[in-house]
Design a protein around this motif. Structure first.
Motif, PDB file in Angstrom:
ATOM      1  N   LEU A  37      -8.488  23.826  90.467  1.00  0.00           N
ATOM      2  CA  LEU A  37      -8.066  22.464  90.156  1.00  0.00           C
ATOM      3  C   LEU A  37      -8.372  22.080  88.715  1.00  0.00           C
ATOM      4  N   THR A  38      -9.417  22.622  88.151  1.00  0.00           N
ATOM      5  CA  THR A  38      -9.701  22.342  86.739  1.00  0.00           C
ATOM      6  C   THR A  38      -9.316  23.507  85.837  1.00  0.00           C
ATOM      7  N   GLY A  39      -9.436  24.713  86.338  1.00  0.00           N
ATOM      8  CA  GLY A  39      -9.191  25.876  85.492  1.00  0.00           C
ATOM      9  C   GLY A  39      -7.745  26.004  85.046  1.00  0.00           C
ATOM     10  N   ILE A  40      -6.800  25.846  85.982  1.00  0.00           N
ATOM     11  CA  ILE A  40      -5.390  26.049  85.633  1.00  0.00           C
ATOM     12  C   ILE A  40      -4.861  24.938  84.724  1.00  0.00           C
ATOM     13  N   PRO A  41      -5.027  23.649  85.089  1.00  0.00           N
ATOM     14  CA  PRO A  41      -4.515  22.614  84.164  1.00  0.00           C
ATOM     15  C   PRO A  41      -5.162  22.672  82.781  1.00  0.00           C
ATOM     16  N   LEU A  42      -6.467  22.885  82.745  1.00  0.00           N
ATOM     17  CA  LEU A  42      -7.134  22.934  81.445  1.00  0.00           C
ATOM     18  C   LEU A  42      -6.697  24.155  80.642  1.00  0.00           C
ATOM     19  N   SER A  43      -6.453  25.262  81.313  1.00  0.00           N
ATOM     20  CA  SER A  43      -5.952  26.451  80.606  1.00  0.00           C
ATOM     21  C   SER A  43      -4.575  26.192  80.024  1.00  0.00           C
ATOM     22  N   ILE A  44      -3.734  25.464  80.782  1.00  0.00           N
ATOM     23  CA  ILE A  44      -2.404  25.127  80.256  1.00  0.00           C
ATOM     24  C   ILE A  44      -2.528  24.296  78.987  1.00  0.00           C
ATOM     25  N   LEU A  45      -3.397  23.302  79.018  1.00  0.00           N
ATOM     26  CA  LEU A  45      -3.566  22.443  77.844  1.00  0.00           C
ATOM     27  C   LEU A  45      -4.112  23.222  76.650  1.00  0.00           C
ATOM     28  N   LEU A  46      -5.142  24.032  76.893  1.00  0.00           N
ATOM     29  CA  LEU A  46      -5.769  24.746  75.778  1.00  0.00           C
ATOM     30  C   LEU A  46      -4.856  25.822  75.206  1.00  0.00           C
ATOM     31  N   LEU A  47      -4.225  26.597  76.072  1.00  0.00           N
ATOM     32  CA  LEU A  47      -3.363  27.675  75.579  1.00  0.00           C
ATOM     33  C   LEU A  47      -2.111  27.131  74.914  1.00  0.00           C
ATOM     34  N   SER A  48      -1.573  26.046  75.470  1.00  0.00           N
ATOM     35  CA  SER A  48      -0.399  25.457  74.823  1.00  0.00           C
ATOM     36  C   SER A  48      -0.769  24.866  73.471  1.00  0.00           C
ATOM     37  N   GLY A  49      -1.963  24.271  73.388  1.00  0.00           N
ATOM     38  CA  GLY A  49      -2.411  23.774  72.092  1.00  0.00           C
ATOM     39  C   GLY A  49      -2.549  24.894  71.083  1.00  0.00           C
ATOM     40  N   PHE A  50      -3.052  26.029  71.533  1.00  0.00           N
ATOM     41  CA  PHE A  50      -3.164  27.184  70.638  1.00  0.00           C
ATOM     42  C   PHE A  50      -1.780  27.684  70.237  1.00  0.00           C
ATOM     43  N   ALA A  51      -0.842  27.666  71.200  1.00  0.00           N
ATOM     44  CA  ALA A  51       0.511  28.133  70.884  1.00  0.00           C
ATOM     45  C   ALA A  51       1.231  27.168  69.963  1.00  0.00           C
ATOM     46  N   ARG A  52       1.001  25.854  70.119  1.00  0.00           N
ATOM     47  CA  ARG A  52       1.670  24.871  69.263  1.00  0.00           C
ATOM     48  C   ARG A  52       1.233  25.006  67.814  1.00  0.00           C
ATOM     49  N   ARG A  53       0.048  25.502  67.586  1.00  0.00           N
ATOM     50  CA  ARG A  53      -0.397  25.712  66.204  1.00  0.00           C
ATOM     51  C   ARG A  53       0.431  26.782  65.513  1.00  0.00           C
ATOM     52  N   ARG A  54       1.050  27.655  66.283  1.00  0.00           N
ATOM     53  CA  ARG A  54       1.773  28.778  65.721  1.00  0.00           C
ATOM     54  C   ARG A  54       3.283  28.598  65.832  1.00  0.00           C
ATOM     55  N   ARG A  55       3.730  27.480  66.406  1.00  0.00           N
ATOM     56  CA  ARG A  55       5.156  27.241  66.554  1.00  0.00           C
ATOM     57  C   ARG A  55       5.480  25.827  66.077  1.00  0.00           C
ATOM     58  N   PRO A  56       6.707  25.591  65.686  1.00  0.00           N
ATOM     59  CA  PRO A  56       7.065  24.245  65.230  1.00  0.00           C
ATOM     60  C   PRO A  56       7.001  23.251  66.377  1.00  0.00           C
ATOM     61  N   LYS A  57       6.573  22.049  66.091  1.00  0.00           N
ATOM     62  CA  LYS A  57       6.485  21.000  67.099  1.00  0.00           C
ATOM     63  C   LYS A  57       7.869  20.418  67.356  1.00  0.00           C
ATOM     64  N   ARG A  58       8.118  20.114  68.583  1.00  0.00           N
ATOM     65  CA  ARG A  58       9.350  19.463  68.962  1.00  0.00           C
ATOM     66  C   ARG A  58       8.991  18.159  69.656  1.00  0.00           C
ATOM     67  N   PRO A  59       9.377  17.034  69.111  1.00  0.00           N
ATOM     68  CA  PRO A  59       8.989  15.754  69.708  1.00  0.00           C
ATOM     69  C   PRO A  59       9.441  15.612  71.153  1.00  0.00           C
ATOM     70  N   VAL A  60      10.577  16.229  71.477  1.00  0.00           N
ATOM     71  CA  VAL A  60      11.081  16.106  72.846  1.00  0.00           C
ATOM     72  C   VAL A  60      10.112  16.725  73.839  1.00  0.00           C
ATOM     73  N   SER A  89       0.527  20.781  87.848  1.00  0.00           N
ATOM     74  CA  SER A  89      -0.219  21.912  88.422  1.00  0.00           C
ATOM     75  C   SER A  89      -1.438  21.431  89.185  1.00  0.00           C
ATOM     76  N   ALA A  90      -2.131  20.429  88.641  1.00  0.00           N
ATOM     77  CA  ALA A  90      -3.293  19.884  89.347  1.00  0.00           C
ATOM     78  C   ALA A  90      -2.877  19.242  90.663  1.00  0.00           C
ATOM     79  N   ALA A  91      -1.774  18.478  90.635  1.00  0.00           N
ATOM     80  CA  ALA A  91      -1.300  17.846  91.873  1.00  0.00           C
ATOM     81  C   ALA A  91      -0.865  18.890  92.890  1.00  0.00           C
ATOM     82  N   ALA A  92      -0.194  19.952  92.406  1.00  0.00           N
ATOM     83  CA  ALA A  92       0.247  21.003  93.327  1.00  0.00           C
ATOM     84  C   ALA A  92      -0.934  21.698  93.991  1.00  0.00           C
ATOM     85  N   ILE A  93      -1.970  21.962  93.227  1.00  0.00           N
ATOM     86  CA  ILE A  93      -3.157  22.607  93.798  1.00  0.00           C
ATOM     87  C   ILE A  93      -3.836  21.684  94.800  1.00  0.00           C
TER      88      ILE A  93
END
Length: 721
Positions: A259-282, A294-298
């Motif tokens: 419940l905490t590991g998957i959502p937090l991993s999504i946030l952290l890894l996506s933040g790391f990926a956004r540093r290396r890719r252009p941001k899209r406001p959409v 993911s948290a709700a699904a779990i």
């Protein structure tokens, strides 16, 4: 003569009485001989002889019980002590008692296992028994280590005198089944129920499988039994149907981790990926939304996957089920101070019972003595007292309503416990000074079927006789309550126990995972860059370019970018912007790209080389490369000019060309732009870093005015026109 006649009369009377006694003696001897003959014939005949006596004596005991209803508990004790010379045959044997119960109802469920299987399940067994298609008699009893199930069923059948399928369920399993006078694959059905079902299937489900196999007939039942035996011969059988509290704790822990590991991993890894890719406001809210989903699904899926609510097949017993055995024992003790459980095998013979009654009577009449109540009743974990003899004794004492010494002797394991309620005895001596050979026995008691309970109870009575008397009556304290029968087999909620520790561990694992991914990515990129340097894609530059680059980074990047432009430039005939950018960059390194890697090159010069090389490569592909990001020239091309705050102190602004991420930052968070400025070391200030346009007065300071102005500035500095 009168005297003679009188004497003769007396003699005649005496002879007559002697003759009558002789006849009675001869008749008694004849009966004994006949009894011995039947006793040596067959086990069934011997059991029948004992049963016949038991049937007669049961009626006598019922009459005694009827008379005892009109007197108090103390008077009953006196009457029972006076009648202690009654032979053991006056009480029915185990088989006779069970046969009488089956005569009343073809399904008999013991009252000694309410926590595992209550008496209220008898109608369910009766309903399942109809599936067999033959008269079926079911006995649900505690598991006995010294009882042969086949012999017990045979003895019960002989006493009941009815043909049919006799089934013995011990605890939770179908232990034995025998068909008498009917055709039924009893042995095959027992085998199938044993092998096909897990150990925790429960007695009702086990008996249901047994009845279904019997209904299939002999040939199919035998084949099914062989298949089951072959399938599970070398393994532990089917997986268990229920989980325990420790399994539920593991499920709760895993749920918390996910419940905490998957959502937090999504946030952290996506933040790391956004540093290396252009941001899209959409897509700005896509990642948080994905983490939330993911948290709700779990949270919604875990209770469906881990849907177990009970740890066993046992159903919650009713209050009547929990009190049935205590009431039975208390009623028996109101009739006789020694209560022998009729469901259990006999462990005291007639002589031992007579001796025990005599010792109880003597202790009652002794100085400071009193009543003694002995219960020969098994203490199982599935009983109402959960196997606690202290708790059982307290309940029996409350039901009997009379003070005295209460003794509990377990005919199954041979343990003995004694408790004082209201007598002038030192209760602590009963608790702590009672010899172990009395309470637990020794190796010889383990080998004996009767655990030598008769001898040990006699020793206990001697201990009571010698126990010092106290000035005032003493009583046992109140025992702790037994586990709640309904909650005992209920699993705790999923979001409890180890759920919270799981939340913490999940967060830690997410941090470790993101750190490991970032470290692995950095290592791989560094190795690839060293083995085959490749320019960074323009779209990733705003997210990967540092604001305070190190000298090695600048040297490596300048060489990589300049080498790439040199290789992509096919010939001098390609005049135009690309040639101008390459020519200006080569002027900065004196015509040798290798000098970009040499130590000592000015950082501002290296940044200018990088900007020119990237602009030249963009010009070769036809992309617009007229402007470079004025916030950080390493970000690459700029599309707009924007007034941005260039100082963290005050509100100083400057019109600079900006890339898309810097423009978004200038709009959303203007105060964050100063932190995004490229800062280079000022040679006059040592290691202090300043915005690049303040740290140098060289060509790099022309970047905010466009790439064309930067080219002109380089040529002016080199003296080329």
């Amino acid at each position: 003569m009168s005297a003679v006649r009188t004497n003769n009369a007396c003699t005649a009377g005496t002879w007559a009485r002697s003759t009558g006694r002789a006849r009675a003696l001869r008749l008694l001897l004849a009966l004994c001989s006949l009894t011995a003959l039947f006793a040596t014939a067959t086990p069934a005949a011997r059991a029948g002889a004992v049963d016949t006596a038991g049937a007669v004596d049961t009626a006598g005991a019922a009459d005694t019980a009827g008379a005892a209803d009109t007197v108090s508990a103390a008077d009953v004790t006196e009457a029972a002590d006076a009648a202690s010379a009654v032979d053991v045959a006056d009480a029915p044997t185990q088989a006779a008692y069970l046969a009488d119960r089956l005569r009343e109802n073809p399904v008999y469920v013991t009252d000694q296992l309410p926590r595992e299987i209550s008496r209220s399940t008898a109608p369910d067994f009766a309903r399942l028994a109809k599936k067999t298609g033959v008269p079926t008699y079911v006995l649900v009893l505690p598991m006995w280590g010294s009882t042969d199930g086949e012999q017990l069923l045979g003895a019960v059948h002989d006493r009941l005198g009815r043909d049919g399928l006799y089934v013995l369920i011990e605890g939770t399993d179908v232990a034995q089944a025998t068909a008498f006078g009917v055709q039924a694959p009893a042995e095959a059905a027992v085998t199938v129920a044993l092998y096909e079902l897990p150990a925790d299937a429960g007695p009702l489900r086990s008996f249901e499988r047994f009845a279904d196999v019997v209904a299939q007939g002999g040939a199919k039942a035998t084949a099914r039994a062989e298949a089951a035996r072959e399938k599970y011969r070398d393994d532990d059988g089917p997986a268990e149907m229920y989980i325990g509290p420790s399994d539920r704790q593991n499920q709760s822990f895993l749920t918390g981790v996910l419940l905490t590991g998957i959502p937090l991993s999504i946030l952290l890894l996506s933040g790391f990926a956004r540093r290396r890719r252009p941001k899209r406001p959409v897509l700005r809210w896509v990642v948080p939304g994905a983490a939330l989903l993911s948290a709700a699904a779990i949270a919604l899926t875990a209770p469906v996957v881990f849907d177990q609510t009970r740890s066993s097949a046992a159903q919650p017993p009713s209050p009547a089920d929990l009190s049935a055995r205590v009431e039975r024992v208390a009623a028996g003790l109101n009739q006789d101070p020694v209560y022998v459980d009729p469901e259990s095998p006999r462990v005291l013979d007639a002589r031992q019972l007579d001796r025990l009654h005599e010792r109880i009577r003597d202790f009652r009449r002794s100085e400071g003595g009193g009543p003694v109540y002995v219960s020969l009743v098994p203490q199982t974990p599935e009983s109402e007292a959960a196997g606690d003899p202290w708790l059982f004794t307290a309940a029996v004492h409350a039901k009997v309503g009379a003070d005295g010494v209460y003794i509990v002797a377990d005919p199954d394991d041979g343990t003995i416990d004694a408790y004082n309620y209201g007598l002038r005895l030192d209760s602590s001596r009963l608790s702590f000074d009672l010899p172990e050979r009395v309470t637990l026995g020794d190796s010889s008691t383990d080998r004996a079927d009767d655990h030598r309970l008769g001898e040990r109870l006699d020793t206990l009575m001697t201990f009571l006789d010698k126990a010092p008397r106290t000035d005032r009556p003493q009583s046992e304290s109140t025992p702790p309550p037994a586990p709640n029968a309904e909650a005992e087999h209920s699993l705790p909620p999923l979001f409890s126990t180890d759920f919270r520790p799981g939340l913490f561990v999940g967060a830690v694992l997410a941090l470790l995972l993101s750190g490991a991914v970032a470290g692995a990515t950095w290592t791989v990129r560094r190795l690839l860059r060293r083995s085959s340097p490749v320019p960074e894609p323009p779209g990733r530059l705003p997210f990967t370019s540092p604001t305070e680059p190190s000298a090695p980074y600048l040297r490596r990047t300048a060489y990589t970018e300049l080498s790439a432009l040199h290789e992509e430039f096919t010939g001098p005939e390609e005049r135009g912007r690309a040639w101008d950018h390459l020519d200006a960059a080569m002027l900065l390194v004196d015509g040798d790209p290798g000098r970009a890697r040499q130590a000592g090159t000015d950082p501002a010069t290296l940044v200018a080389v990088i900007v020119l090389a990237r602009a030249g490569r963009a010009a070769l592909t036809g992309e617009a490369a007229d402007l470079c990001c004025g916030v950080n020239p390493l970000h690459g091309p700029a599309a707009h000019r924007h007034h941005v705050r260039v100082s963290a102190e005050g509100n100083a602004r400057r019109l600079l060309p900006v890339c898309e991420p810097c423009r978004d930052a200038a709009v959303a968070e203007p105060g964050g732009i100063p932190a995004r400025l490229l800062k280079l070391p000022d040679p006059s200030l040592g290691t202090t870093r300043l915005p690049y346009y303040e740290a140098t007065d060289g060509p790099l300071a022309a970047v905010p005015h466009g790439i064309a102005r930067l080219v002109d500035k380089v040529r002016e500095t080199a003296g080329v026109h």
